[in-house]
Design a protein around this motif. Structure first.
Motif, PDB file in Angstrom:
ATOM      1  N   GLU A   2     -23.136  59.817  93.483  1.00  0.00           N
ATOM      2  CA  GLU A   2     -22.192  59.089  94.775  1.00  0.00           C
ATOM      3  C   GLU A   2     -20.543  59.866  95.559  1.00  0.00           C
ATOM      4  OE1 GLU A   2     -21.484  54.826  94.415  1.00  0.00           O
ATOM      5  OE2 GLU A   2     -23.189  54.876  94.168  1.00  0.00           O
ATOM      6  N   PRO A   3     -20.620  60.601  96.057  1.00  0.00           N
ATOM      7  CA  PRO A   3     -19.666  61.271  96.751  1.00  0.00           C
ATOM      8  C   PRO A   3     -18.703  60.606  97.133  1.00  0.00           C
ATOM      9  CG  PRO A   3     -21.447  61.437  98.338  1.00  0.00           C
ATOM     10  CD  PRO A   3     -21.938  59.949  97.608  1.00  0.00           C
ATOM     11  N   VAL A   4     -17.554  61.250  96.362  1.00  0.00           N
ATOM     12  CA  VAL A   4     -16.127  60.853  97.105  1.00  0.00           C
ATOM     13  C   VAL A   4     -15.167  61.786  97.823  1.00  0.00           C
ATOM     14  CG1 VAL A   4     -15.794  58.633  95.321  1.00  0.00           C
ATOM     15  CG2 VAL A   4     -15.265  61.310  94.410  1.00  0.00           C
ATOM     16  N   GLU A   5     -13.867  60.912  98.169  1.00  0.00           N
ATOM     17  CA  GLU A   5     -13.341  62.181  99.014  1.00  0.00           C
ATOM     18  C   GLU A   5     -11.947  62.453  98.468  1.00  0.00           C
ATOM     19  OE1 GLU A   5     -13.228  62.918 102.071  1.00  0.00           O
ATOM     20  OE2 GLU A   5     -14.934  62.893 101.853  1.00  0.00           O
ATOM     21  N   VAL A   6     -11.844  63.793  97.613  1.00  0.00           N
ATOM     22  CA  VAL A   6     -10.223  64.199  96.777  1.00  0.00           C
ATOM     23  C   VAL A   6      -9.144  64.643  97.191  1.00  0.00           C
ATOM     24  CG1 VAL A   6     -11.673  64.298  94.270  1.00  0.00           C
ATOM     25  CG2 VAL A   6     -11.425  66.127  95.771  1.00  0.00           C
ATOM     26  N   SER A   7      -8.094  64.645  97.137  1.00  0.00           N
ATOM     27  CA  SER A   7      -7.284  64.877  97.943  1.00  0.00           C
ATOM     28  C   SER A   7      -5.827  64.789  96.850  1.00  0.00           C
ATOM     29  CB  SER A   7      -6.175  64.192  98.653  1.00  0.00           C
ATOM     30  OG  SER A   7      -5.737  64.507  99.549  1.00  0.00           O
ATOM     31  N   LEU A   8      -5.321  66.303  96.785  1.00  0.00           N
ATOM     32  CA  LEU A   8      -4.321  67.251  96.316  1.00  0.00           C
ATOM     33  C   LEU A   8      -3.246  67.579  97.034  1.00  0.00           C
ATOM     34  CD1 LEU A   8      -2.246  66.717  93.388  1.00  0.00           C
ATOM     35  CD2 LEU A   8      -3.266  69.251  93.432  1.00  0.00           C
ATOM     36  N   THR A   9      -2.149  66.340  97.546  1.00  0.00           N
ATOM     37  CA  THR A   9      -1.064  67.685  97.903  1.00  0.00           C
ATOM     38  C   THR A   9       0.018  67.693  98.091  1.00  0.00           C
ATOM     39  OG1 THR A   9      -1.580  66.305 100.338  1.00  0.00           O
ATOM     40  CG2 THR A   9       0.469  67.428 100.623  1.00  0.00           C
ATOM     41  N   TYR A  10       0.074  69.315  97.905  1.00  0.00           N
ATOM     42  CA  TYR A  10       1.399  70.042  97.224  1.00  0.00           C
ATOM     43  C   TYR A  10       2.979  70.438  98.053  1.00  0.00           C
ATOM     44  CZ  TYR A  10       3.714  74.175  95.065  1.00  0.00           C
ATOM     45  OH  TYR A  10       4.751  75.070  94.398  1.00  0.00           O
ATOM     46  N   GLN A  11       4.018  69.735  97.248  1.00  0.00           N
ATOM     47  CA  GLN A  11       5.234  70.194  98.464  1.00  0.00           C
ATOM     48  C   GLN A  11       5.316  71.980  98.814  1.00  0.00           C
ATOM     49  OE1 GLN A  11       5.597  67.839 100.747  1.00  0.00           O
ATOM     50  NE2 GLN A  11       4.219  66.545  99.825  1.00  0.00           N
ATOM     51  N   VAL A  12       5.077  72.356  99.633  1.00  0.00           N
ATOM     52  CA  VAL A  12       6.174  73.579  99.175  1.00  0.00           C
ATOM     53  C   VAL A  12       7.685  74.226  98.928  1.00  0.00           C
ATOM     54  CG1 VAL A  12       5.808  75.864 100.513  1.00  0.00           C
ATOM     55  CG2 VAL A  12       3.815  74.774 100.395  1.00  0.00           C
ATOM     56  N   PRO A  13       8.188  74.434  97.494  1.00  0.00           N
ATOM     57  CA  PRO A  13       9.409  74.585  97.933  1.00  0.00           C
ATOM     58  C   PRO A  13      10.095  75.886  98.097  1.00  0.00           C
ATOM     59  CG  PRO A  13       8.029  75.679  96.037  1.00  0.00           C
ATOM     60  CD  PRO A  13       6.770  75.617  96.604  1.00  0.00           C
ATOM     61  N   ASP A  14      11.493  75.807  98.891  1.00  0.00           N
ATOM     62  CA  ASP A  14      11.879  76.901  99.931  1.00  0.00           C
ATOM     63  C   ASP A  14      11.927  77.809  98.873  1.00  0.00           C
ATOM     64  OD1 ASP A  14      13.548  78.336 101.095  1.00  0.00           O
ATOM     65  OD2 ASP A  14      15.414  77.012 100.977  1.00  0.00           O
ATOM     66  N   MET A  15      11.695  79.352 100.382  1.00  0.00           N
ATOM     67  CA  MET A  15      11.055  80.147  98.718  1.00  0.00           C
ATOM     68  C   MET A  15      11.995  81.514  98.978  1.00  0.00           C
ATOM     69  SD  MET A  15       7.107  80.688  97.484  1.00  0.00           S
ATOM     70  CE  MET A  15       6.620  79.238  98.044  1.00  0.00           C
ATOM     71  N   THR A  16      13.164  81.344  99.902  1.00  0.00           N
ATOM     72  CA  THR A  16      13.507  82.314 100.228  1.00  0.00           C
ATOM     73  C   THR A  16      14.387  83.220  99.529  1.00  0.00           C
ATOM     74  OG1 THR A  16      14.886  80.146 101.254  1.00  0.00           O
ATOM     75  CG2 THR A  16      14.679  82.622 102.986  1.00  0.00           C
ATOM     76  N   LEU A  56       9.457  86.205  94.013  1.00  0.00           N
ATOM     77  CA  LEU A  56       8.083  86.321  93.637  1.00  0.00           C
ATOM     78  C   LEU A  56       7.600  85.297  95.240  1.00  0.00           C
ATOM     79  CD1 LEU A  56       5.941  88.179  93.165  1.00  0.00           C
ATOM     80  CD2 LEU A  56       5.337  87.212  91.268  1.00  0.00           C
ATOM     81  N   LYS A  57       6.818  86.097  96.030  1.00  0.00           N
ATOM     82  CA  LYS A  57       6.198  84.837  96.909  1.00  0.00           C
ATOM     83  C   LYS A  57       5.525  84.755  96.916  1.00  0.00           C
ATOM     84  CE  LYS A  57       9.483  85.364 100.533  1.00  0.00           C
ATOM     85  NZ  LYS A  57      10.400  85.405  99.014  1.00  0.00           N
ATOM     86  N   ALA A  58       4.922  83.266  95.630  1.00  0.00           N
ATOM     87  CA  ALA A  58       3.182  83.073  95.547  1.00  0.00           C
ATOM     88  C   ALA A  58       3.507  81.146  95.137  1.00  0.00           C
ATOM     89  CB  ALA A  58       3.357  83.511  94.170  1.00  0.00           C
ATOM     90  N   ILE A  59       1.841  80.936  95.682  1.00  0.00           N
ATOM     91  CA  ILE A  59       1.972  79.379  95.642  1.00  0.00           C
ATOM     92  C   ILE A  59       0.858  79.720  94.775  1.00  0.00           C
ATOM     93  CG2 ILE A  59       0.629  77.628  96.738  1.00  0.00           C
ATOM     94  CD1 ILE A  59       3.301  78.034  98.827  1.00  0.00           C
ATOM     95  N   MET A  60       0.995  78.556  93.843  1.00  0.00           N
ATOM     96  CA  MET A  60       0.184  78.622  92.491  1.00  0.00           C
ATOM     97  C   MET A  60      -0.373  76.800  91.616  1.00  0.00           C
ATOM     98  SD  MET A  60       1.006  81.462  89.583  1.00  0.00           S
ATOM     99  CE  MET A  60       0.533  83.766  89.724  1.00  0.00           C
ATOM    100  N   PHE A  61      -1.208  76.812  91.806  1.00  0.00           N
ATOM    101  CA  PHE A  61      -0.738  75.111  91.368  1.00  0.00           C
ATOM    102  C   PHE A  61      -2.635  74.973  91.667  1.00  0.00           C
ATOM    103  CE2 PHE A  61      -2.080  72.603  94.821  1.00  0.00           C
ATOM    104  CZ  PHE A  61      -1.801  73.254  96.475  1.00  0.00           C
ATOM    105  N   SER A  62      -2.570  73.584  90.513  1.00  0.00           N
ATOM    106  CA  SER A  62      -4.140  73.333  90.319  1.00  0.00           C
ATOM    107  C   SER A  62      -4.532  72.259  90.639  1.00  0.00           C
ATOM    108  CB  SER A  62      -4.626  73.701  89.107  1.00  0.00           C
ATOM    109  OG  SER A  62      -4.781  75.157  88.753  1.00  0.00           O
ATOM    110  N   TYR A 102       4.920  81.667 104.540  1.00  0.00           N
ATOM    111  CA  TYR A 102       6.031  81.088 103.634  1.00  0.00           C
ATOM    112  C   TYR A 102       6.916  79.853 104.326  1.00  0.00           C
ATOM    113  CZ  TYR A 102       3.139  83.468 100.274  1.00  0.00           C
ATOM    114  OH  TYR A 102       3.065  83.709  98.786  1.00  0.00           O
ATOM    115  N   GLU A 103       7.840  80.529 105.684  1.00  0.00           N
ATOM    116  CA  GLU A 103       8.840  80.197 106.201  1.00  0.00           C
ATOM    117  C   GLU A 103       7.853  78.472 107.251  1.00  0.00           C
ATOM    118  OE1 GLU A 103       7.874  83.267 106.590  1.00  0.00           O
ATOM    119  OE2 GLU A 103       8.792  84.266 105.194  1.00  0.00           O
TER     120      GLU A 103
END
Ligand code: BGC
Length: 825
Positions: A513-527, A531-537, A441-442
C-alpha cells in the motif's frame, strides 16, 4: 623508454616551459587552487583545459556524487590484492581509464597504498595488504593500467594514514626503519615501476610535521631520492598553510574555490615569504600533468589513442572470482554438486541486499548489483534454491532505496520551486555546481525530498535522517518530526557523509500500500563556507522481526536442503572511511545464525562478505569458508561461478586473518595526546605473528583452489628464483608461488658485526601461474636487491646485509614446500 618517447617527452617539456613563461604570478597562484570540488581552472590563454579529478579506487565516480551517474564498481582493493597478480591489476586499471575517459576525468584519485597496520583501520578494505612488497606490486600494476589509458593517478595517502581516528590531526610517529622499509616502500616501488603522474599527500602528520608541509618526505625523499616528477595534490581540505604547503612541495590545494593558495599564495610571494621559483615549480608540475593527459595545447598526450575497449561487467565478474579466498574446504564440499534434485538454502541479509563496496569516498554507484540471491537464482535449476534472511546485521536505517520513488524539489524563501531533480535513493549529495537546473545556493531556502513508498513488508517501518541542519519529516500526510541536527564536538568535516544515522519516527504500514513521504531540509547560509555542498539523506529501515524467529526460520530451511550457504557481512557503519572499527566482531546475530545452521547441516558453506578481517569463531564447525571481500557489482554472479565450479576461487590472503582480535599485532589506533606511536616498529602482519609465535586463523598467503599442486624444484641465485610446480589435480587451476627469505644468521650483520633486528622471514617475490591437469610450469621470480637490504638511518641509505639466507618456495607464509640456501656477499 624508446627514442620516440624521449622526443615526445622533450616536446611536452618544451610546451610546459612555453606555457609557464606566459603566466603572471596571479594566474599561476590561481591555477594551483581547485576551482571547485573536483577540478582546476582552465586557462584558455595558454590552451590549458580544466583538469578534472575523481575517486577512486574501485571505479570512477565522476564529478557527480549521485546514483544517477553510474560507474562500473570493481571489487575492493583487498580483493584485487588477493589475486596476487599485477597483470590483473593492470587490466583493472585499463578499465578504470576507460571509465575516466567516458566521464571526462583526467586524474583518478587512487590507488590507496597505505598498509594494513591494524585490522581496525576503517579504510583497510581500501588498501591492499599488510606487506609492502605485495602492495607495491599490485599498486604498480594498477597505476600502469590507468596510465596505459592516458589517465593520471594520485597514489595516496602519502604517508602514515593507516587508520582514520583523528585523521586530520593525528601525528603518526614512525621510526626511520619501519617508515622506509614498510610505509614508504610501496610508494617508492610504484614511483620506480610505474612512474605515477600524481601523488596525494595525507591529512596526518608524520613525526611532528603535517604531510602537506613535509619538506623532507616530499621534496627530499619523494622528489629528490626517488625522482618523482608528477603533481602533488593535497588530500581534500588537508592544505592548511600557504607558505608551509608551497615550501613543503604541495602543488595543488583541493578542493576549491576557497583554499590556502590562489590570491593568498600570490600575496605571500609579493611579501617575500615564498620565492617565486617555488610557485613556478608547482605550476610546472601541474602543466606537466596536463600535458601528459592531453589537456595542454601543443603538447602530445602520452596516450593519444584510447586502448581497445574493455567489457566492464565481464571484467568485474572475473576479478571478483580471482579475488575470492577459499580458506577452508573440508571433504571438498566446494564446488557444490549441482546435479538434478540437489537443493541449496541461501541464508543471510547480505545474500539479498548485497554489500558490494566499502563506505566513504571510495563509493561509486553501479548501474546494477548482482546479489548472491540473484546470482544463484540465475545459475541453479528452478526449485533448487530456498532463501531466508536468518539474521540482519544492520539495525540502523540506511538511505531510502527499495520501494521508494523520490525527487528533490528546491524552493526559494517564498516557497516557489526553483528546480527539481530525480533521486535514485534517499541520499542527496550535491557538491559545487552540481545542483538541479534552476537552483542556486544563493536563492535556495529549502529542499524537499518527496515521493511515494510501497512497503515490501507489513509492520513498523522506521524513518530517519543523516546530515546536519534543520529537518521536517512527514509520512502519509502526517507530520512526524521536526528538529535540528548539530555537529558533534570532534566531528570530521565529512560528518554529513559518514556520520551516524538518526532515527526520527516509526510508522505502521501495510505491504503493497503506497504512502507519501516527505523530508524537508532548510538550506543554511553558505556564503562563508569553504565548500558549497548539500549532503543529507532520508533514511529507512524495514520492520524488525524477532531475531530468534529469523534464525529458527533459517535453520528450518537449512535442515531441508542438501547444502546451506550462509552469507555473513559487515555494514557501512562497520567498514568505512572516516572512522575505525572498535573490534572485529560480525554485527548483529550473524555468529548465532552460523552456529545454528551448522548444527543442522554438515554441508554448511559460509561466505564472508567483508572488506577486511572479521572474527569467525565457528570456523572449525563449518564445511567451508569463502572470503569474498566487497566483491563489486558482479559479486553474486561470480559467487555462483565459484560455488558451482564454473570458476576457481583464485585468491590468497593479502593480510593475516587473526583467530581473535586480541591476537592482531596492533590493536590500538586511537592516538594518545594526538600521537599514534608505531611502537611495534617493523613487526606488523605476518612479521609480528611469527615473532610472537601467535597462530592466526589463516596465515598471510593462504588460499585453496579446486586443484592440487606439487612443488617439484627450486633453484635460487641472488637475483632470481626458479620454481617448478605441477598441477596434480583433475581440473585446470592457478597457483600463487610465494618466495620468502629467512636470514639464517639471525640478527647479526657479518659485514659490520653490528646487531641488526630483522623479521624471521619476509616476502621477496611471487608469481601467479596457470596449468591444466597433469601439467607442469616453471616460473622465474626475480629477487629485488631491496629484499636483502635494510634502511640505515645514520648513513641515510640502504645497506645490503650479507650472510646465509634460506629461500622458501611456499604456498602461504609458514606453508613451505621447498627450500634452498643462498650465501649473499
Ligand atoms: C579522502 C581521499 C579522497 C578525497 C576526495 C578524502 O576525504 O581521504 O581519499 O580522494 O576525500 O573524495
Amino acid at each position: 623508454m624508446t627514442d620516440a618517447d624521449q622526443v615526445r617527452d622533450q616536446i611536452r617539456d618544451d610546451a610546459v616551459e612555453a606555457a609557464l613563461g606566459k603566466l603572471d604570478l596571479d594566474t599561476k597562484a590561481f591555477l594551483l587552487a581547485g576551482q571547485d570540488m573536483w577540478s582546476l581552472p582552465a586557462i584558455p590563454a595558454i590552451g590549458l583545459q580544466s583538469l578534472v579529478m575523481s575517486d577512486g579506487p574501485i571505479g570512477v565516480r565522476g564529478v557527480r556524487w549521485t546514483a544517477d551517474d553510474p560507474s562500473v564498481a570493481l571489487p575492493s582493493p583487498t580483493s584485487l590484492a588477493a589475486a596476487w597478480d599485477p597483470e590483473l591489476a593492470r587490466r583493472a586499471g585499463r578499465l578504470l581509464a576507460q571509465e575516466a575517459r567516458r566521464k571526462g576525468v583526467h586524474v583518478l584519485l587512487a590507488p590507496t597504498v597505505n598498509l594494513h597496520r591494524s585490522p581496525l583501520g576503517g579504510r583497510h578494505f581500501e588498501c591492499y595488504s599488510e606487506d609492502p612488497y605485495l602492495t607495491g606490486a599490485i599498486g604498480s600494476g594498477y597505476v600502469n593500467g590507468v596510465q596505459d589509458g592516458g589517465v593520471g593517478t594520485t597514489v595516496k595517502h602519502f604517508v602514515g594514514n593507516d587508520a582514520e581516528t583523528d585523521r586530520f590531526t593525528v601525528d603518526s610517529v614512525i621510526a626511520p626503519r619501519p617508515l622506509r622499509e614498510l610505509y614508504l616502500a610501496p610508494f617508492e616501488a610504484i614511483v620506480a615501476n610505474a612512474h605515477p603522474w600524481g601523488i596525494m599527500t595525507a591529512y596526518n602528520q608524520v613525526n611532528g610535521t603535517t604531510m602537506t608541509e613535509h619538506r623532507y618526505l616530499v621534496n627530499e625523499v619523494l622528489r629528490g631520492e626517488w625522482g618523482f616528477d608528477g603533481c602533488n595534490v593535497s588530500d581534500w581540505m588537508a592544505a592548511r598553510s600557504t607558505t608551509g604547503d608551497i615550501l613543503g612541495g604541495m602543488d595543488v590545494a583541493m578542493p576549491g574555490p576557497t583554499t590556502v593558495y590562489g590570491p593568498a599564495l600570490a600575496e605571500a610571494v609579493r611579501a617575500g615569504e615564498v620565492p617565486g621559483s617555488a610557485v613556478d615549480d608547482a605550476v610546472r608540475n601541474v602543466l606537466r600533468l596536463a600535458a601528459r593527459v592531453g589537456a595542454l595545447e601543443g603538447a602530445p598526450a602520452v596516450v593519444e589513442t584510447a586502448p581497445d575497449p574493455v567489457d566492464g561487467q565481464a571484467l568485474a565478474r572475473e576479478l571478483a572470482a580471482r579475488g575470492f579466498v577459499l580458506v577452508r574446504n573440508e571433504e571438498g564440499v566446494l564446488p557444490l554438486d549441482a546435479s538434478a534434485g540437489r537443493t541449496v538454502a541461501l541464508l543471510g541479509a547480505a545474500a539479498r541486499d548485497a554489500r558490494v563496496l566499502g563506505g566513504g569516498s571510495a563509493t561509486v554507484f553501479p548501474e546494477r548489483v548482482v546479489s548472491p540471491l540473484d546470482g544463484l537464482t540465475a545459475a541453479l535449476p528452478e526449485g533448487a534454491l530456498a532463501y531466508a534472511v536468518g539474521a540482519d546485521p544492520s539495525e540502523e536505517p540506511t538511505p531510502a532505496d527499495k520501494g521508494f520513488e523520490l525527487l528533490a524539489l528546491c524552493r526559494d524563501a517564498s516557497g516557489a520551486v526553483l528546480g527539481e531533480g530525480g533521486l535514485p535513493t534517499g541520499q542527496v549529495q550535491w557538491i559545487g555546481d552540481d545542483l538541479p537546473a534552476g537552483a542556486t545556493y544563493e536563492a535556495m531556502a529549502s529542499i524537499e525530498v518527496r515521493g511515494t513508498f510501497v512497503p515490501r513488508e507489513s509492520g513498523e517501518h522506521t524513518f530517519g535522517t543523516r546530515g546536519l541542519g534543520a529537518f521536517t519529516l512527514a509520512v502519509d500526510g502526517r507530520h512526524l518530526w521536526s528538529g535540528v541536527q548539530e555537529m558533534g564536538d570532534e566531528a570530521d568535516p565529512f560528518e554529513a557523509f559518514f556520520g551516524a544515522p538518526s532515527e526520527r519516527a516509526r510508522v505502521t504500514l501495510t505491504e503493497g500500500e503506497p504512502v507519501e513521504v516527505s523530508l524537508t531540509y532548510q538550506v543554511p547560509d553558505m556564503t562563508a563556507m569553504p565548500l558549497k555542498a548539500i549532503m543529507f539523506s532520508l533514511l529507512h529501515l524495514g520492520p524488525r522481526r524477532d531475531p530468534d524467529e529469523l534464525i529458527a526460520e533459517a535453520v528450518e530451511a537449512a535442515r531441508a536442503a542438501d547444502t546451506a550457504v550462509v552469507v555473513v557481512a559487515t555494514t557501512e557503519r562497520v567498514e568505512s572511511e572516516g572512522f575505525d572499527r572498535p573490534d572485529l566482531g560480525l554485527p548483529g546475530r550473524q555468529d548465532d545464525l552460523v552456529r545454528a545452521v551448522a548444527a543442522v547441516n554438515p554441508n554448511t558453506v559460509v561466505v564472508v562478505n567483508a572488506g577486511s578481517p572479521v572474527e569467525l569463531p565457528w570456523r572449525e564447525d563449518v564445511a567451508a569458508v569463502l572470503l569474498t571481500w566487497f566483491p563489486g557489482q558482479e559479486g553474486g554472479a561470480a559467487l555462483a561461478d565459484v560455488l558451482l565450479g564454473e570458476a576457481e576461487p583464485g585468491g590468497r590472503l593479502p593480510t593475516t586473518w587473526p583467530a581473535r582480535f586480541a591476537d592482531a599485532p596492533v590493536t590500538e589506533v586511537v592516538p594518545a595526546d594526538g600521537r599514534l606511536e608505531y611502537g611495534e616498529g617493523l613487526f606488523i602482519g605476518y612479521r609480528a605473528y611469527e615473532k610472537h609465535g601467535v597462530v592466526p586463523a589463516y596465515p598471510f598467503g593462504h588460499g585453496l583452489g579446486y586443484t592440487d599442486w606439487a612443488y617439484e624444484s627450486l633453484e635460487a641465485t641472488a637475483d632470481a628464483v626458479r620454481v617448478r610446480v605441477t598441477n596434480t589435480g583433475t581440473r585446470p587451476g592457478r597457483e600463487v608461488v610465494q618466495v620468502y627469505l629467512a636470514p639464517l644468521d639471525t640478527a647479526s650483520d657479518r659485514a659490520g658485526s653490528t646487531t641488526v633486528e630483522r623479521p624471521a622471514s619476509w616476502l621477496a617475490g611471487f608469481a601467479s601461474v596457470a596449468a591444466g591437469p597433469g601439467e607442469s610450469v616453471e616460473t622465474e621470480i626475480p629477487l629485488p636487491a631491496r629484499a636483502f637490504e635494510i634502511w640505515d638511518e645514520e648513513a641515510r641509505g640502504w645497506r645490503r646485509i650479507g650472510g646465509a639466507y634460506e629461500v622458501r618456495a611456499s604456498r602461504a607464509h609458514g606453508d613451505t614446500r621447498l627450500t634452498a640456501t643462498l650465501d649473499i656477499a
